[in-house]
Enzyme design. Structure first.
Site, PDB file in Angstrom:
ATOM      1  N   GLU A 100     -38.722 -51.330  31.212  1.00  0.00           N
ATOM      2  CA  GLU A 100     -37.874 -52.361  31.818  1.00  0.00           C
ATOM      3  C   GLU A 100     -38.084 -52.579  33.307  1.00  0.00           C
ATOM      4  O   GLU A 100     -37.287 -53.287  33.943  1.00  0.00           O
ATOM      5  CB  GLU A 100     -36.381 -52.081  31.532  1.00  0.00           C
ATOM      6  N   GLU A 115     -36.130 -53.295  21.632  1.00  0.00           N
ATOM      7  CA  GLU A 115     -34.824 -52.674  21.929  1.00  0.00           C
ATOM      8  C   GLU A 115     -33.723 -53.655  21.614  1.00  0.00           C
ATOM      9  O   GLU A 115     -33.756 -54.801  22.074  1.00  0.00           O
ATOM     10  CB  GLU A 115     -34.710 -52.267  23.411  1.00  0.00           C
TER      11      GLU A 115
END
EC number: 3.2.1.25
Length: 879
Positions: A457, A554
């Site tokens: 991320e 995710e």
């Protein structure tokens, strides 16, 4: 603990003198704190927290509020020391090294009171030359500095500009500046885990002594030559040659089951030397390849590599070799802008289905072989084929990857950087370079690893401006990002491992990110790469809120672990949803309210006057909500694999967040701390089934898609049944004509306006009826029975309290639960408390009077114990 003298290699000449000796320093060490006021024995491998607990000086660190009570342990500076006698004559060895496989984390090392080196990276392997300081009787000290204090010092010393984030959100109750120390990032806390920045020697430590030369590293990669249509094997060996003269000899490589034996002549010059060998496997030999779980067998071949060197020195290595290729396909898609993002394993497109792996415990010495096998067996038992080893934890131990190889679990391997920007001063980069080079050498031979990813991320954090960086300063951070992940990590991967792809981040736009100079304006695009999505406000039963992306790596929803899991680390005053303990254990801002909000959209919330009953019912309902939400989202991704709608689709991966828990607390996990299956994991067993019918509505029309992960086409039928909530007999049913379900596709099998379905089934309304459906052939069930709610259960008409009884019997090591219900019961949950094991199914919709469920215990148990612990709950019990 008795130390062992290990003879690693073959004997020289007549066999009177070993070519290498290894002496383990595992076992008992002495540990003392910074001012010397506390001294205690401690085990290596291990950590200070474990040593304190084992000596009865602290309670279980996970009990109640001990993550705060024991913060002092991480803030102190501890010293590990040991005195030992080497059981061989030192003077006979040309080179003696101290090997530290894993040090956690910042330490100065003294050997016989001489400083021989320092450590600053939990993920690196350290080797120190102690030839000139070692004696027959020796002392060793590792003087640790608190990683928390070290990180703060490093951050303060970085004066040119801030490197965010400084600290985690207050709700996480964590420590600051974790991005300045190469340590398990989540050990400073996360939104699902506690703050326990450990100190200690967490892997093996030993003395190695050798003459002539020593094999430092041995690694290999199978390579498929498309043009020649044959397999080859690249083997790389790294030597430390301490002889003053060149060392000659030959290498014999044998893979008996592939009828392969090849001999090579080598000459090693003094110093550090690399030997690269290329083994050809005859195309006349059939090589069986390694396949992911559900797609074939995980065939491996035993290989021996024997170095026969001058002076009678023989060095032998053995390994298991698996053959497979992996390709990341990014190519244009007809009818859609952007590029595909999917994996081919040995030229076959595979839908990746699974979850995200985090460390199994804050204290790695608690992670046993038995626990790893239990968790990974739970992966394949739930029809998963992939785990993403998330970048905020650790590079897992060798046994983890060996088990993944054995079980056919593909691994998406992040490098250990997560949710932060990082410094790029030379000292930091040097440490990262050593870490990455070592981990590539250690892990590259595992077929289970199918991709390297630079971080978790951080591209999105940078480009979506999570840390509120001014626009004028952004180029500084982009430069740092490219320096770390592209110019360093990527270059190391390209040099060290050509057998699998690399992406800079997750989520990322893949090839598009590269085209945009390594950072995309929108790294979470539906048209490229992978996406992460968390949405706790939108109705999770509405599939239209989910991104029709190329790959979902995710996504998820929280729930609470079962009462039997929480009970072990809490006391009676903690057992309510709004207790101090419940609020403390929730590390995600607003998490408890979000769970109740999402549950309240479709379920009546518990209203019992008994606080403990309300707490248990609330726990149950959060698990129902989580399971149903992730089911809806995952089924949406699976049915999107073959279609493009509004220019989006061709989804080829669904990895929900997260698989396992690091402690007993609310989280996104489907496996509780210790391995107990939540309702979500039982649902995963069904929504990841190789053949699955998926039902949904669009514009008041009910559709059923068939989804196949199989390699072949199969003939089958679809059965659709409708029940009223008030009757165990279906009010209507329909069986389709026989059709062929094509392998590797998702297609529409059934379409009917809801109004027609209700009219066809007599007195049905949306509120009074529920639909179930399954795939079969010749009366043999081929898929799980799936279902579709026509309205929210809280609006159900005719639903009455179900009386469910169970008769338990035993068949060998398996227990049989024969269930009988008085009424239709949604989300039937069977619980045997803390008895370890799993059911064949759980959390199911019971529409027939009887049903048989099996229980597989993980430890010896008895029928009496099960009967005493057994409890059954359904949604009707809290309405």
């Amino acid at each position: 603990m008795r130390l062992h003298l290990l003879l690693l290699l073959a004997l020289c000449g007549a066999g009177t003198t070993a070519a290498e000796l290894s002496y383990s320093l595992r076992g008992n060490w002495s540990i003392c704190n910074g001012n010397g006021s506390l001294e205690l024995p401690g085990a290596v491998p291990g950590c200070v927290h474990s040593a304190l607990f084992q000596q009865g000086l602290i309670q279980d660190s996970y009990y109640r509020f001990n993550d705060l009570n024991y913060r002092w342990v991480s803030l102190d500076n501890w010293t590990y020391s040991k005195e030992f006698k080497i059981p061989f004559e030192i003077s006979k060895w040309q080179k003696v090294n101290l090997i530290l496989e894993g040090v956690d984390t910042v330490s100065k090392i003294l050997f016989n009171e001489v400083t021989i080196g320092e450590t600053d990276n939990m993920f690196n392997r350290y080797s120190f030359d102690i030839t000139n300081v070692v004696r027959d009787v020796n002392s060793i000290e590792l003087r640790f500095q608190s990683a928390v204090l070290y990180a703060a010092q490093q951050s303060k010393a970085h004066t040119r500009y801030q490197v965010p984030p400084d600290c985690p959100p207050l709700v996480q109750k964590g420590e600051c500046h974790v991005n300045f120390v190469r340590k398990e990032q989540c050990s400073f806390s996360w939104d699902w885990g506690p703050s326990f920045p450990t100190q200690g020697i967490w892997k093996d430590v030993r003395i190695e002594a050798y003459n002539i030369c020593h094999l430092n590293y041995f690694t290999f990669s199978p390579i498929y030559d498309k043009s020649a249509q044959e397999w080859n094997l690249e083997i790389e060996s790294t030597f430390d040659v301490v002889s003053s003269k060149p060392v000659g000899g030959q290498v014999i490589i044998a893979i008996p089951k592939l009828q392969t034996q090849q001999t090579y002549s080598i000459e090693l010059q003094p110093g550090k030397r690399i030997v690269e060998l290329f083994v050809n496997i005859s195309k006349n030999i059939t090589v069986k390849t390694w396949w992911p779980h559900g797609h074939g067998i995980q065939t491996g071949y035993n290989m021996t590599v024997l170095f026969e060197l001058d002076g009678g020195l023989n060095i032998e290595k053995s390994a298991k070799v698996y053959f497979r290729t992996v390709e990341l396909i990014e190519e244009p898609i007809k009818g859609s802008p952007g590029l595909s993002f999917y994996f081919k394993i040995t030229r076959f497109p595979i839908f990746l289905k699974g979850s995200n792996w985090i460390p199994a415990d804050s204290f790695q010495d608690r992670v046993t072989s038995e626990l790893l096998r239990l968790l990974l067996l739970s992966v394949v038992d739930a029809n998963m084929n992939t785990l993403r080893v998330w970048g905020g934890g650790i590079y897992e131990q060798d046994e983890f990857y060996e088990l993944c190889d054995e079980l056919g679990i593909m691994v998406w391997q992040d490098f250990m950087f997560a949710c932060a920007l990082y410094p790029t001063d030379q000292g930091f980069l040097d440490s990262v370079t050593a870490e990455v080079a070592y981990q590539i050498k250690r892990l590259k031979s595992h077929p289970s690893i199918i991709i390297w990813s630079g971080n978790n991320e951080n591209e999105e954090a940078l480009m979506m401006n999570w840390y509120h960086i001014s626009f004028t300063d952004r180029p500084i951070y982009i430069k740092d990002y490219v320096t770390l992940y592209v110019k360093n990590i990527r270059e190391l991967v390209l040099a060290g491992d050509k057998s699998r792809p690399f992406i800079t981040s997750s989520p990322t736009n893949g090839a598009e990110t590269v085209a945009e100079a390594w950072v995309s304006q929108n790294p979470n695009s539906n048209y490229f790469g992978d996406v992460h999505l968390y949405d706790y406000i939108s109705d999770c039963w509405n599939w239209k809120v989910f991104p029709k992306a190329r790959f979902a790596s995710e996504y998820g929803y929280q729930s609470w672990p079962s009462f039997s899991t929480l009970e072990k680390v809490s006391s009676t005053e903690d057992w309510s949803f709004n207790s101090k303990f419940s609020l403390h254990r929730q590390h995600h801002g607003g998490g408890n309210k979000q769970m109740l909000y999402q549950a309240g959209l479709h379920f009546k919330l518990p209203q019992s006057t008994d606080p403990l009953r309300t707490f248990k019912d609330t726990i149950y309902l959060t698990q129902v909500m989580q399971a149903q939400c992730v089911k809806t989202e995952t089924e949406f991704y699976r049915r999107s694999r073959s279609e493009i709608v509004d220019q989006q689709g061709h989804t080829m991966g669904a990895l929900y967040w997260q698989l396992n828990d690091i402690w007993q607390a609310p989280s996104w996990a489907s496996l509780e701390y210790g391995g107990k299956w939540k309702m979500l994991h039982y649902f995963a067993q069904n929504f990841f089934a190789p053949l699955l019918p998926v039902g949904f509505e669009n514009e008041n029309t009910f559709y059923i898609y068939g989804v196949s992960d199989l390699h072949s086409d199969y003939s089958m039928t679809l059965s659709v049944r409708v029940h009223t909530w008030s009757s165990l007999e279906p009010v209507c049913s329909r069986v389709t004509e026989r059709f062929v379900m094509k392998g590797g596709e998702a297609v529409c099998l059934y379409e009917e306006p809801v109004s027609e379905l209700l009219r066809r089934c007599g007195n049905c309304t949306r509120e009074s009826c529920v639909v179930s459906f399954y795939l079969s052939a010749d009366h043999e069930l081929l898929s799980p029975t799936n279902y579709h709610f026509l309205s929210s259960p809280k609006e159900a008409v005719g639903l009455c309290k179900a009386q469910i009884t169970a008769i338990i019997s035993q068949q060998g090591d398996i227990f049989v639960f024969d269930l009988e219900t008085s009424a239709v019961a949604p989300f039937v949950w069977l619980d045997v408390g803390s008895i370890p094991g799993r059911f064949s199914d759980n959390g199911f919709l019971m529409t027939e009077k009887t049903r048989t469920i099996l229980f597989y215990p993980w430890e010896p148990t008895s029928k009496d114990e099960l009967e005493q612990s057994f409890h059954v709950t359904s949604l009707t019990d809290i309405y």
